[in-house]
Design a protein around this motif. Structure first.
Motif, PDB file in Angstrom:
ATOM      1  N   LEU A 199     -46.372 -28.265  -5.028  1.00  0.00           N
ATOM      2  CA  LEU A 199     -45.760 -27.066  -6.150  1.00  0.00           C
ATOM      3  C   LEU A 199     -44.190 -27.462  -6.283  1.00  0.00           C
ATOM      4  O   LEU A 199     -43.588 -27.219  -5.061  1.00  0.00           O
ATOM      5  CB  LEU A 199     -46.014 -25.920  -5.724  1.00  0.00           C
ATOM      6  N   MET A 200     -43.428 -27.565  -7.202  1.00  0.00           N
ATOM      7  CA  MET A 200     -42.239 -27.701  -7.798  1.00  0.00           C
ATOM      8  C   MET A 200     -41.821 -26.096  -7.890  1.00  0.00           C
ATOM      9  O   MET A 200     -42.279 -25.586  -8.934  1.00  0.00           O
ATOM     10  CB  MET A 200     -41.627 -28.452  -8.813  1.00  0.00           C
ATOM     11  N   VAL A 201     -40.712 -25.485  -7.232  1.00  0.00           N
ATOM     12  CA  VAL A 201     -40.562 -24.262  -7.584  1.00  0.00           C
ATOM     13  C   VAL A 201     -39.497 -23.972  -8.401  1.00  0.00           C
ATOM     14  O   VAL A 201     -38.657 -24.736  -8.489  1.00  0.00           O
ATOM     15  CB  VAL A 201     -40.119 -23.408  -6.197  1.00  0.00           C
ATOM     16  N   PHE A 202     -39.586 -23.193  -9.404  1.00  0.00           N
ATOM     17  CA  PHE A 202     -38.567 -22.806 -10.353  1.00  0.00           C
ATOM     18  C   PHE A 202     -38.151 -21.279 -10.021  1.00  0.00           C
ATOM     19  O   PHE A 202     -39.221 -20.452 -10.410  1.00  0.00           O
ATOM     20  CB  PHE A 202     -38.909 -23.007 -11.655  1.00  0.00           C
ATOM     21  N   TRP A 203     -37.204 -20.776  -9.691  1.00  0.00           N
ATOM     22  CA  TRP A 203     -36.768 -19.392  -9.373  1.00  0.00           C
ATOM     23  C   TRP A 203     -36.217 -18.801 -10.829  1.00  0.00           C
ATOM     24  O   TRP A 203     -35.704 -19.150 -11.426  1.00  0.00           O
ATOM     25  CB  TRP A 203     -35.496 -19.320  -8.613  1.00  0.00           C
ATOM     26  N   ASN A 204     -36.907 -17.519 -10.827  1.00  0.00           N
ATOM     27  CA  ASN A 204     -36.650 -16.313 -12.046  1.00  0.00           C
ATOM     28  C   ASN A 204     -35.390 -15.384 -11.601  1.00  0.00           C
ATOM     29  O   ASN A 204     -34.974 -14.692 -12.195  1.00  0.00           O
ATOM     30  CB  ASN A 204     -37.820 -15.776 -12.445  1.00  0.00           C
ATOM     31  N   ALA A 205     -35.215 -15.183 -10.138  1.00  0.00           N
ATOM     32  CA  ALA A 205     -34.466 -14.488  -9.542  1.00  0.00           C
ATOM     33  C   ALA A 205     -33.224 -14.984  -8.725  1.00  0.00           C
ATOM     34  O   ALA A 205     -33.791 -16.401  -8.280  1.00  0.00           O
ATOM     35  CB  ALA A 205     -35.396 -13.316  -8.802  1.00  0.00           C
ATOM     36  N   GLU A 206     -32.416 -14.364  -8.445  1.00  0.00           N
ATOM     37  CA  GLU A 206     -31.283 -14.807  -7.518  1.00  0.00           C
ATOM     38  C   GLU A 206     -31.165 -13.838  -6.201  1.00  0.00           C
ATOM     39  O   GLU A 206     -31.471 -12.846  -6.153  1.00  0.00           O
ATOM     40  CB  GLU A 206     -29.849 -14.866  -8.144  1.00  0.00           C
ATOM     41  N   ASP A 264     -30.500  -9.896  -5.831  1.00  0.00           N
ATOM     42  CA  ASP A 264     -31.129  -9.214  -7.180  1.00  0.00           C
ATOM     43  C   ASP A 264     -31.925  -8.118  -6.678  1.00  0.00           C
ATOM     44  O   ASP A 264     -32.734  -8.160  -5.639  1.00  0.00           O
ATOM     45  CB  ASP A 264     -31.838 -10.222  -8.235  1.00  0.00           C
ATOM     46  N   LEU A 265     -31.862  -6.867  -7.290  1.00  0.00           N
ATOM     47  CA  LEU A 265     -32.951  -5.832  -7.307  1.00  0.00           C
ATOM     48  C   LEU A 265     -33.972  -6.250  -7.936  1.00  0.00           C
ATOM     49  O   LEU A 265     -34.343  -6.467  -9.052  1.00  0.00           O
ATOM     50  CB  LEU A 265     -32.404  -4.629  -7.702  1.00  0.00           C
ATOM     51  N   VAL A 266     -35.207  -6.544  -7.238  1.00  0.00           N
ATOM     52  CA  VAL A 266     -36.434  -6.910  -7.766  1.00  0.00           C
ATOM     53  C   VAL A 266     -37.560  -5.678  -7.507  1.00  0.00           C
ATOM     54  O   VAL A 266     -37.553  -4.857  -6.547  1.00  0.00           O
ATOM     55  CB  VAL A 266     -37.262  -7.987  -7.342  1.00  0.00           C
ATOM     56  N   GLU A 267     -38.423  -5.463  -8.745  1.00  0.00           N
ATOM     57  CA  GLU A 267     -39.529  -4.331  -8.731  1.00  0.00           C
ATOM     58  C   GLU A 267     -40.889  -4.930  -8.212  1.00  0.00           C
ATOM     59  O   GLU A 267     -41.015  -6.326  -8.529  1.00  0.00           O
ATOM     60  CB  GLU A 267     -39.605  -3.694 -10.054  1.00  0.00           C
ATOM     61  N   GLU A 268     -41.669  -4.280  -7.563  1.00  0.00           N
ATOM     62  CA  GLU A 268     -42.983  -4.718  -7.147  1.00  0.00           C
ATOM     63  C   GLU A 268     -43.590  -5.382  -8.336  1.00  0.00           C
ATOM     64  O   GLU A 268     -43.752  -4.626  -9.219  1.00  0.00           O
ATOM     65  CB  GLU A 268     -44.014  -3.709  -6.457  1.00  0.00           C
ATOM     66  N   GLY A 269     -44.257  -6.761  -8.245  1.00  0.00           N
ATOM     67  CA  GLY A 269     -44.757  -7.062  -9.483  1.00  0.00           C
ATOM     68  C   GLY A 269     -44.061  -7.986 -10.288  1.00  0.00           C
ATOM     69  O   GLY A 269     -44.581  -8.706 -11.144  1.00  0.00           O
ATOM     70  N   ASP A 270     -42.569  -7.880 -10.116  1.00  0.00           N
ATOM     71  CA  ASP A 270     -41.718  -8.628 -10.941  1.00  0.00           C
ATOM     72  C   ASP A 270     -42.091 -10.305 -10.657  1.00  0.00           C
ATOM     73  O   ASP A 270     -42.364 -10.666  -9.466  1.00  0.00           O
ATOM     74  CB  ASP A 270     -40.503  -8.667 -10.630  1.00  0.00           C
ATOM     75  N   THR A 271     -41.960 -11.158 -11.787  1.00  0.00           N
ATOM     76  CA  THR A 271     -42.028 -12.708 -11.479  1.00  0.00           C
ATOM     77  C   THR A 271     -40.656 -12.978 -10.714  1.00  0.00           C
ATOM     78  O   THR A 271     -39.698 -13.105 -11.189  1.00  0.00           O
ATOM     79  CB  THR A 271     -42.418 -13.358 -12.685  1.00  0.00           C
ATOM     80  N   LEU A 272     -41.000 -13.659  -9.418  1.00  0.00           N
ATOM     81  CA  LEU A 272     -39.830 -14.221  -8.813  1.00  0.00           C
ATOM     82  C   LEU A 272     -39.677 -15.799  -8.888  1.00  0.00           C
ATOM     83  O   LEU A 272     -38.304 -16.045  -8.986  1.00  0.00           O
ATOM     84  CB  LEU A 272     -39.876 -13.853  -7.367  1.00  0.00           C
ATOM     85  N   CYS A 273     -40.598 -16.452  -8.972  1.00  0.00           N
ATOM     86  CA  CYS A 273     -40.663 -17.781  -9.379  1.00  0.00           C
ATOM     87  C   CYS A 273     -41.993 -18.360  -9.687  1.00  0.00           C
ATOM     88  O   CYS A 273     -43.001 -17.375  -9.809  1.00  0.00           O
ATOM     89  CB  CYS A 273     -40.262 -18.666  -8.095  1.00  0.00           C
TER      90      CYS A 273
END
Length: 97
Positions: A35-42, A45-54
């Protein structure tokens, strides 16, 4: 408390409107794929449960990893476009209580 972000054994592909296919209804075995990972967050970052991280693209299907809890993305262990696999720890979230 730091919560690891781990690649699970199976992931369901994202449903793409207008491009429905039976393959979107079957889980992908991540143990059998690179799997090649692509991040949506840095980091930071504040993330909420269920947010797409990568996300990953596998056999023309998109797989997503979602935040297991609400908190700060404290550490990313693999850079964008790194190859990861089943049970790899992608990063850590500092859980907010």
């Amino acid at each position: 408390m730091l919560v690891p972000i781990v690649v699970p054994r199976e992931l369901m592909p994202c449903k793409i409107p207008g491009f429905e296919c039976e393959c979107q209804n079957r889980p992908v075995d991540t143990a059998a794929e690179s799997l090649m990972v692509f991040w949506n967050a840095e980091e930071g970052d504040l993330v909420e449960e269920g947010d797409t991280l990568c996300s990953f693209e596998v056999q023309k299907r998109v797989l997503e990893i979602h935040a297991p809890c609400t908190g700060i993305l404290r550490e990313i262990c693999y850079e964008d476009e790194s190859i990861v696999g089943y049970q790899d720890i992608l990063g850590y979230i500092l859980r907010q209580e």
